[in-house]
Scaffold this motif. Sequence first.
Motif, short mmCIF file in Angstrom:
data_model
loop_
_atom_site.label_atom_id
_atom_site.label_comp_id
_atom_site.label_asym_id
_atom_site.label_seq_id
_atom_site.Cartn_x
_atom_site.Cartn_y
_atom_site.Cartn_z
N LEU A 28 0.84 -1.20 0.00
CA LEU A 28 0.00 0.00 0.00
C LEU A 28 0.87 1.25 0.00
O LEU A 28 0.62 2.19 -0.75
CB LEU A 28 -0.93 0.01 1.21
N GLY A 29 1.90 1.27 0.85
CA GLY A 29 2.80 2.41 0.90
C GLY A 29 3.47 2.68 -0.44
O GLY A 29 3.54 3.82 -0.89
N ILE A 30 3.95 1.63 -1.09
CA ILE A 30 4.61 1.77 -2.40
C ILE A 30 3.62 2.27 -3.44
O ILE A 30 3.94 3.15 -4.25
CB ILE A 30 5.23 0.42 -2.82
N THR A 31 2.41 1.74 -3.41
CA THR A 31 1.37 2.18 -4.36
C THR A 31 1.08 3.66 -4.17
O THR A 31 0.97 4.42 -5.15
CB THR A 31 0.09 1.34 -4.17
N ALA A 32 0.97 4.11 -2.93
CA ALA A 32 0.71 5.52 -2.65
C ALA A 32 1.89 6.39 -3.10
O ALA A 32 1.68 7.46 -3.69
CB ALA A 32 0.44 5.73 -1.16
N LEU A 33 3.11 5.94 -2.86
CA LEU A 33 4.29 6.70 -3.32
C LEU A 33 4.29 6.82 -4.84
O LEU A 33 4.55 7.90 -5.38
CB LEU A 33 5.58 6.01 -2.85
#
Length: 115
Positions: A28-33
């Motif tokens: 999720l964090g990578i997708t948001a970044l």
Amino acid sequence: MSDSGSNADLGIVLETNDPERAWNAFRLGITALNAGHSVSVFLLGAGVEAEEITENEQFDVRDRMELFADEGGELRACGTCLKMRQSDESEVCPISTMDDLLNVVMASDRVITIG
């Protein structure tokens, strides 16, 4: 009070060492970044063990953590929780304090907890 960096669009508090949940938190964090958001992840409780999840081939948490950091995500771990587990900070994840967690919570537009 220590500085946890810039304001984040998304703050993620990871409180589990469950491989699938930790893996999904960093996905999720990578997708948001990749969507242009700033993201801070704070490891708390059993979450500080996330980098040590290496025996699970299906959920390569360490790989996702490293990619998260490489993509510009901010990653910190509770120093007290690390000390209780007789662990040290890592190059990817420095030791932080409750003040840093408070900064993540107060400075983020959205905060989710994964436990």
